[in-house]
Design an enzyme around this catalytic site. Structure first.
Site, mmCIF file in Angstrom:
data_model
loop_
_atom_site.group_PDB
_atom_site.id
_atom_site.type_symbol
_atom_site.label_atom_id
_atom_site.label_comp_id
_atom_site.label_asym_id
_atom_site.label_seq_id
_atom_site.Cartn_x
_atom_site.Cartn_y
_atom_site.Cartn_z
ATOM 1 N N ALA A 12 73.404 -26.935 17.572
ATOM 2 C CA ALA A 12 72.711 -28.178 17.941
ATOM 3 C C ALA A 12 73.052 -29.267 16.943
ATOM 4 C CB ALA A 12 71.197 -27.942 17.921
ATOM 5 N N ASP A 14 71.104 -31.400 14.809
ATOM 6 C CA ASP A 14 69.718 -31.420 14.324
ATOM 7 C C ASP A 14 69.367 -32.839 13.886
ATOM 8 O OD1 ASP A 14 69.280 -28.736 14.625
ATOM 9 O OD2 ASP A 14 69.406 -28.250 12.492
ATOM 10 N N SER A 221 59.363 -13.471 8.709
ATOM 11 C CA SER A 221 58.920 -14.625 7.940
ATOM 12 C C SER A 221 57.597 -15.103 8.519
ATOM 13 C CB SER A 221 59.981 -15.732 7.958
ATOM 14 O OG SER A 221 60.451 -15.949 9.264
ATOM 15 N N GLY A 223 55.599 -17.950 7.219
ATOM 16 C CA GLY A 223 55.176 -19.234 6.629
ATOM 17 C C GLY A 223 54.534 -19.051 5.271
ATOM 18 N N ASP A 256 66.534 -19.515 8.136
ATOM 19 C CA ASP A 256 67.993 -19.385 8.037
ATOM 20 C C ASP A 256 68.407 -19.140 6.579
ATOM 21 O OD1 ASP A 256 67.870 -20.031 10.700
ATOM 22 O OD2 ASP A 256 68.161 -22.163 10.327
HETATM 23 O O1 LIG Z 1 66.786 -22.651 19.597
HETATM 24 P P1 LIG Z 1 67.002 -21.885 18.320
HETATM 25 O O2 LIG Z 1 68.431 -21.471 18.179
HETATM 26 O O3 LIG Z 1 66.028 -20.770 18.150
HETATM 27 O O4 LIG Z 1 66.631 -22.886 17.147
HETATM 28 C C1 LIG Z 1 67.425 -24.002 16.883
HETATM 29 C C2 LIG Z 1 67.009 -24.642 15.595
HETATM 30 O O5 LIG Z 1 65.734 -25.251 15.689
HETATM 31 O O6 LIG Z 1 66.924 -23.680 14.573
HETATM 32 C C3 LIG Z 1 67.402 -24.220 13.353
HETATM 33 C C4 LIG Z 1 66.378 -24.005 12.303
HETATM 34 O O7 LIG Z 1 66.167 -22.641 12.132
HETATM 35 C C5 LIG Z 1 67.776 -25.644 13.636
HETATM 36 O O8 LIG Z 1 68.906 -26.032 12.903
HETATM 37 C C6 LIG Z 1 68.103 -25.555 15.083
HETATM 38 O O9 LIG Z 1 68.435 -26.629 15.749
#
Ligand SMILES: O=P(O)(O)OC[C@@]1(O)O[C@H](CO)[C@@H](O)[C@@H]1O
Length: 315
Positions: A12, A14, A221, A223, A256
């Site tokens: 994505a 972001d 995880s 929080g 991440d």
């Molecule tokens: O839709 P997914 O793949 O679960 O989440 C996407 C996302 O929110 O996760 C990352 C943060 O963990 C962002 O960089 C990203 O765009």
């Protein structure tokens, strides 16, 4: 140490908006919007690279947002390979309320990929394994776009195992269960993803269910409560780690950073669960201190020293 190869089928752009006080229904002015190449696996590779470990990010990219993603990734210096796809790469928006301390995330679902594009992404994984560079771990990260083959993440796990290296999956929904059944060495759902995917109401029961399905280790995880680690060879309990006081900031990408830490531990051939949990919790907390996903604060080592680790016996 072998490199960390990450696979992100649904990356994505972001976009992070930091606003002092968000009122639903009101109009807000955003002073310094941040826009960068994201998606879970790209964030993992960014953090691994930031800390000086070898990484390779494999992802899809399509349309104008895909071109923007490619430009930003090139500028980041993170080694990568993008598989071109016809569908426009999605966007993900994080609204960070710098006063209220809450972050809201809006993830576009992403668009379906063609069967040949799925094959091209899998072929990129195979080529990364066959290249002269040694790979230490493969990380499959993020949600899958609509219409994704149910077997994609399990196939990545099998490719890693056929090459004799561990596989990590950080995803949501039925893909977590599929990765567990394929014998993933590590799954890293967040608390909500874990309960949602398993249909359980209790974190411990849900994590044990994934272990029962075939996962070797489950890092959850949670929080401010920190992180929990379950291991198939230690069925009598689980480890937890947390800071004495939770940090506030932007939690986007904290999971991440945890995966990045665990992947580095696995790639170094040291799958000790406590080492993994300590590093994952510290890197994750250090990510909260940064304005956008995909980087961690240099305070990560200090944070690791402050962690409170506990073993909880369970019946
Ligand atoms: O839709 P997914 O793949 O679960 O989440 C996407 C996302 O929110 O996760 C990352 C943060 O963990 C962002 O960089 C990203 O765009």
């Amino acid at each position: 140490m072998g490199r960390v190869v990450t696979v992100t089928p649904n990356p994505a752009i972001d976009i992070s908006y930091h606003v002092a006080g968000i009122t639903p229904g009101a109009s807000h002015r955003v002073e310094s919007p941040i826009s960068r190449a994201g998606g879970k696996g790209l964030n993992v590779a960014r953090v691994v690279h930031q800390l000086g470990y070898p990484a390779l990010a494999l992802a899809t990219a399509g349309g104008t947002t895909g071109a923007e993603l490619a430009t930003d990734l090139r500028a980041s210096g993170v080694p990568h390979r993008l598989v071109p796809v016809a569908a426009e790469t999605r966007r993900s928006i994080a609204l960070v309320d710098t006063v209220g301390g809450e972050t809201s995330i809006f993830n576009e679902l992403g668009k379906p990929l063609e069967p040949a594009e799925w094959q091209a992404l899998a072929a990129a994984v195979v080529e990364s394994l066959e290249s002269g560079k040694r790979t230490g771990v493969i990380v499959a990260s993020g949600s899958l776009p609509p219409g994704a083959p149910a077997d994609f993440y399990p196939a990545i796990v099998r490719l890693a195992h056929d090459a004799g290296i561990p596989a990590v999956a950080d995803t949501s929904g039925p893909a977590i269960i599929a990765a567990a059944r394929a014998g993933a060495d590590l799954l890293k759902p967040n608390h909500h993803e874990l309960l949602e995917a398993t249909g359980e109401s209790d974190l411990e029961a849900a994590a044990k269910r994934l272990i029962g399905e075939g996962a070797k280790t489950v890092l959850v995880s949670a929080g401010a409560e920190g992180m929990f680690a379950f291991h198939h060879a230690a069925p009598g309990g689980y480890w937890s780690a947390r800071l004495p006081e939770a940090l506030s900031g932007n939690p986007t990408g904290a999971g991440d950073a945890a995966v990045a830490a665990a992947a580095v531990v696995l790639a170094a051939g040291n799958p000790d669960i406590r080492t993994m949990l300590r590093k994952a919790t510290a890197w994750s907390a250090a990510a909260v201190l940064m304005p956008a996903a995909g980087e961690i604060s240099p305070l990560y080592a200090d944070l690791e020293q402050q962690l409170i680790l506990n073993w909880k016996e369970t019946p």
